[in-house]
Design a protein around this motif. Structure first.
Motif, PDB file in Angstrom:
ATOM      1  N   LYS A 101       0.844  -1.199   0.000  1.00 39.92           N
ATOM      2  CA  LYS A 101       0.000   0.000   0.000  1.00 39.92           C
ATOM      3  C   LYS A 101       0.876   1.244   0.000  1.00 39.92           C
ATOM      4  CE  LYS A 101      -4.048  -1.579   2.499  1.00 39.92           C
ATOM      5  NZ  LYS A 101      -4.910  -1.280   3.640  1.00 39.92           N
ATOM      6  N   LEU A 102       0.482   2.244  -0.779  1.00 34.14           N
ATOM      7  CA  LEU A 102       1.180   3.525  -0.796  1.00 34.14           C
ATOM      8  C   LEU A 102       0.532   4.517   0.152  1.00 34.14           C
ATOM      9  CD1 LEU A 102       1.755   3.931  -4.634  1.00 34.14           C
ATOM     10  CD2 LEU A 102       3.377   3.130  -2.907  1.00 34.14           C
ATOM     11  N   LEU A 103      -0.780   4.352   0.368  1.00 31.27           N
ATOM     12  CA  LEU A 103      -1.545   5.243   1.244  1.00 31.27           C
ATOM     13  C   LEU A 103      -2.242   4.424   2.319  1.00 31.27           C
ATOM     14  CD1 LEU A 103      -3.237   7.436  -1.509  1.00 31.27           C
ATOM     15  CD2 LEU A 103      -1.305   8.083  -0.075  1.00 31.27           C
ATOM     16  N   LEU A 104      -2.265   4.962   3.523  1.00 31.52           N
ATOM     17  CA  LEU A 104      -2.925   4.285   4.639  1.00 31.52           C
ATOM     18  C   LEU A 104      -4.091   5.123   5.134  1.00 31.52           C
ATOM     19  CD1 LEU A 104       0.219   3.289   6.730  1.00 31.52           C
ATOM     20  CD2 LEU A 104      -1.021   1.872   5.099  1.00 31.52           C
ATOM     21  N   THR A 105      -5.092   4.445   5.679  1.00 25.61           N
ATOM     22  CA  THR A 105      -6.174   5.153   6.350  1.00 25.61           C
ATOM     23  C   THR A 105      -5.648   5.652   7.692  1.00 25.61           C
ATOM     24  OG1 THR A 105      -6.964   3.179   7.484  1.00 25.61           O
ATOM     25  CG2 THR A 105      -7.917   3.639   5.296  1.00 25.61           C
ATOM     26  N   VAL A 106      -6.391   6.520   8.330  1.00 27.53           N
ATOM     27  CA  VAL A 106      -5.976   7.029   9.637  1.00 27.53           C
ATOM     28  C   VAL A 106      -5.815   5.886  10.649  1.00 27.53           C
ATOM     29  CG1 VAL A 106      -6.641   8.485  11.595  1.00 27.53           C
ATOM     30  CG2 VAL A 106      -6.823   9.363   9.253  1.00 27.53           C
ATOM     31  N   PRO A 107      -6.775   4.963  10.756  1.00 30.24           N
ATOM     32  CA  PRO A 107      -6.572   3.866  11.714  1.00 30.24           C
ATOM     33  C   PRO A 107      -5.346   3.006  11.384  1.00 30.24           C
ATOM     34  CG  PRO A 107      -8.880   4.011  11.101  1.00 30.24           C
ATOM     35  CD  PRO A 107      -8.133   4.941  10.190  1.00 30.24           C
ATOM     36  N   GLU A 108      -5.096   2.755  10.101  1.00 33.47           N
ATOM     37  CA  GLU A 108      -3.922   1.962   9.709  1.00 33.47           C
ATOM     38  C   GLU A 108      -2.625   2.691  10.065  1.00 33.47           C
ATOM     39  OE1 GLU A 108      -5.717  -0.441   5.832  1.00 33.47           O
ATOM     40  OE2 GLU A 108      -4.827   1.546   5.558  1.00 33.47           O
ATOM     41  N   ALA A 109      -2.579   3.987   9.782  1.00 27.29           N
ATOM     42  CA  ALA A 109      -1.377   4.772  10.087  1.00 27.29           C
ATOM     43  C   ALA A 109      -1.154   4.870  11.587  1.00 27.29           C
ATOM     44  CB  ALA A 109      -1.497   6.160   9.469  1.00 27.29           C
ATOM     45  N   ALA A 110      -2.226   5.057  12.349  1.00 30.44           N
ATOM     46  CA  ALA A 110      -2.107   5.123  13.810  1.00 30.44           C
ATOM     47  C   ALA A 110      -1.567   3.805  14.351  1.00 30.44           C
ATOM     48  CB  ALA A 110      -3.455   5.457  14.434  1.00 30.44           C
ATOM     49  N   LYS A 111      -2.064   2.713  13.824  1.00 23.51           N
ATOM     50  CA  LYS A 111      -1.590   1.395  14.256  1.00 23.51           C
ATOM     51  C   LYS A 111      -0.118   1.218  13.899  1.00 23.51           C
ATOM     52  CE  LYS A 111      -2.702  -3.498  14.057  1.00 23.51           C
ATOM     53  NZ  LYS A 111      -3.587  -4.534  13.521  1.00 23.51           N
ATOM     54  N   ALA A 112       0.284   1.670  12.713  1.00 24.20           N
ATOM     55  CA  ALA A 112       1.675   1.552  12.280  1.00 24.20           C
ATOM     56  C   ALA A 112       2.603   2.342  13.194  1.00 24.20           C
ATOM     57  CB  ALA A 112       1.821   2.016  10.833  1.00 24.20           C
ATOM     58  N   LEU A 113       2.131   3.487  13.696  1.00 24.06           N
ATOM     59  CA  LEU A 113       2.934   4.318  14.599  1.00 24.06           C
ATOM     60  C   LEU A 113       2.767   3.922  16.069  1.00 24.06           C
ATOM     61  CD1 LEU A 113       2.377   7.861  13.057  1.00 24.06           C
ATOM     62  CD2 LEU A 113       4.463   6.487  12.957  1.00 24.06           C
ATOM     63  N   ALA A 114       1.859   3.009  16.345  1.00 22.58           N
ATOM     64  CA  ALA A 114       1.562   2.559  17.712  1.00 22.58           C
ATOM     65  C   ALA A 114       1.078   3.719  18.573  1.00 22.58           C
ATOM     66  CB  ALA A 114       2.758   1.865  18.346  1.00 22.58           C
ATOM     67  N   ILE A 115       0.181   4.545  17.988  1.00 19.52           N
ATOM     68  CA  ILE A 115      -0.443   5.650  18.722  1.00 19.52           C
ATOM     69  C   ILE A 115      -1.957   5.575  18.499  1.00 19.52           C
ATOM     70  CG2 ILE A 115       1.583   7.146  18.589  1.00 19.52           C
ATOM     71  CD1 ILE A 115       0.230   8.642  16.279  1.00 19.52           C
ATOM     72  N   SER A 116      -2.691   6.379  19.244  1.00 18.70           N
ATOM     73  CA  SER A 116      -4.146   6.395  19.088  1.00 18.70           C
ATOM     74  C   SER A 116      -4.537   7.200  17.853  1.00 18.70           C
ATOM     75  CB  SER A 116      -4.813   7.000  20.323  1.00 18.70           C
ATOM     76  OG  SER A 116      -4.516   8.388  20.401  1.00 18.70           O
ATOM     77  N   SER A 130      -6.765   9.530  17.808  1.00 21.37           N
ATOM     78  CA  SER A 130      -6.892  10.940  18.191  1.00 21.37           C
ATOM     79  C   SER A 130      -5.526  11.626  18.219  1.00 21.37           C
ATOM     80  CB  SER A 130      -7.612  11.095  19.528  1.00 21.37           C
ATOM     81  OG  SER A 130      -6.917  10.446  20.560  1.00 21.37           O
ATOM     82  N   LYS A 131      -4.491  10.931  18.664  1.00 18.38           N
ATOM     83  CA  LYS A 131      -3.145  11.507  18.655  1.00 18.38           C
ATOM     84  C   LYS A 131      -2.684  11.739  17.216  1.00 18.38           C
ATOM     85  CE  LYS A 131       0.750  12.988  20.149  1.00 18.38           C
ATOM     86  NZ  LYS A 131       0.823  14.307  20.784  1.00 18.38           N
ATOM     87  N   LEU A 132      -2.996  10.813  16.313  1.00 17.50           N
ATOM     88  CA  LEU A 132      -2.624  10.995  14.912  1.00 17.50           C
ATOM     89  C   LEU A 132      -3.356  12.193  14.320  1.00 17.50           C
ATOM     90  CD1 LEU A 132      -1.085  10.264  12.412  1.00 17.50           C
ATOM     91  CD2 LEU A 132      -2.794   8.511  11.920  1.00 17.50           C
ATOM     92  N   TYR A 133      -4.630  12.369  14.652  1.00  6.88           N
ATOM     93  CA  TYR A 133      -5.360  13.546  14.162  1.00  6.88           C
ATOM     94  C   TYR A 133      -4.708  14.838  14.680  1.00  6.88           C
ATOM     95  CZ  TYR A 133      -9.209  11.115  11.876  1.00  6.88           C
ATOM     96  OH  TYR A 133      -9.966  10.359  11.014  1.00  6.88           O
ATOM     97  N   GLU A 134      -4.201  14.839  15.915  1.00  9.77           N
ATOM     98  CA  GLU A 134      -3.478  16.003  16.427  1.00  9.77           C
ATOM     99  C   GLU A 134      -2.223  16.274  15.605  1.00  9.77           C
ATOM    100  OE1 GLU A 134      -2.518  15.709  20.597  1.00  9.77           O
ATOM    101  OE2 GLU A 134      -4.562  15.066  21.097  1.00  9.77           O
ATOM    102  N   LEU A 135      -1.489  15.214  15.274  1.00  9.76           N
ATOM    103  CA  LEU A 135      -0.270  15.356  14.477  1.00  9.76           C
ATOM    104  C   LEU A 135      -0.589  15.849  13.069  1.00  9.76           C
ATOM    105  CD1 LEU A 135       1.580  12.107  15.595  1.00  9.76           C
ATOM    106  CD2 LEU A 135       2.143  14.462  16.256  1.00  9.76           C
ATOM    107  N   LEU A 136      -1.694  15.383  12.520  1.00 11.03           N
ATOM    108  CA  LEU A 136      -2.116  15.842  11.194  1.00 11.03           C
ATOM    109  C   LEU A 136      -2.493  17.321  11.237  1.00 11.03           C
ATOM    110  CD1 LEU A 136      -4.291  12.772  10.152  1.00 11.03           C
ATOM    111  CD2 LEU A 136      -2.097  13.433   9.146  1.00 11.03           C
TER     112      LEU A 136
END
Length: 59
Positions: A3-18, A20-26
């Motif tokens: 995959k070249l693009l990840l959904t928010v839940p997939e990306a959060a899981k890849a970074l081992a964060i929640s 909501s934390k990923l949305y803050e980073l975005l």
């Protein structure tokens, strides 16, 4: 083909964060993303860039 693009839940899981934390980073611009017809997607290289920036900060 990986995959070249990840959904928010997939990306959060890849970074081992929640999600909501990923949305803050975005929102802060720390992690880049794209929108495709209203759906937010995170490129794999954006995650790598973020992790590399964290590593540089820690050094």
């Amino acid at each position: 083909m990986p995959k070249l693009l990840l959904t928010v839940p997939e990306a959060a899981k890849a970074l081992a964060i929640s999600r909501s934390k990923l949305y803050e980073l975005l929102a802060s611009g720390a992690v880049r993303s794209v929108r495709i017809d209203g759906a937010r997607r995170i490129p794999l290289n954006a995650l790598n860039d973020y992790v590399n920036a964290l590593m540089e900060e820690a050094a």
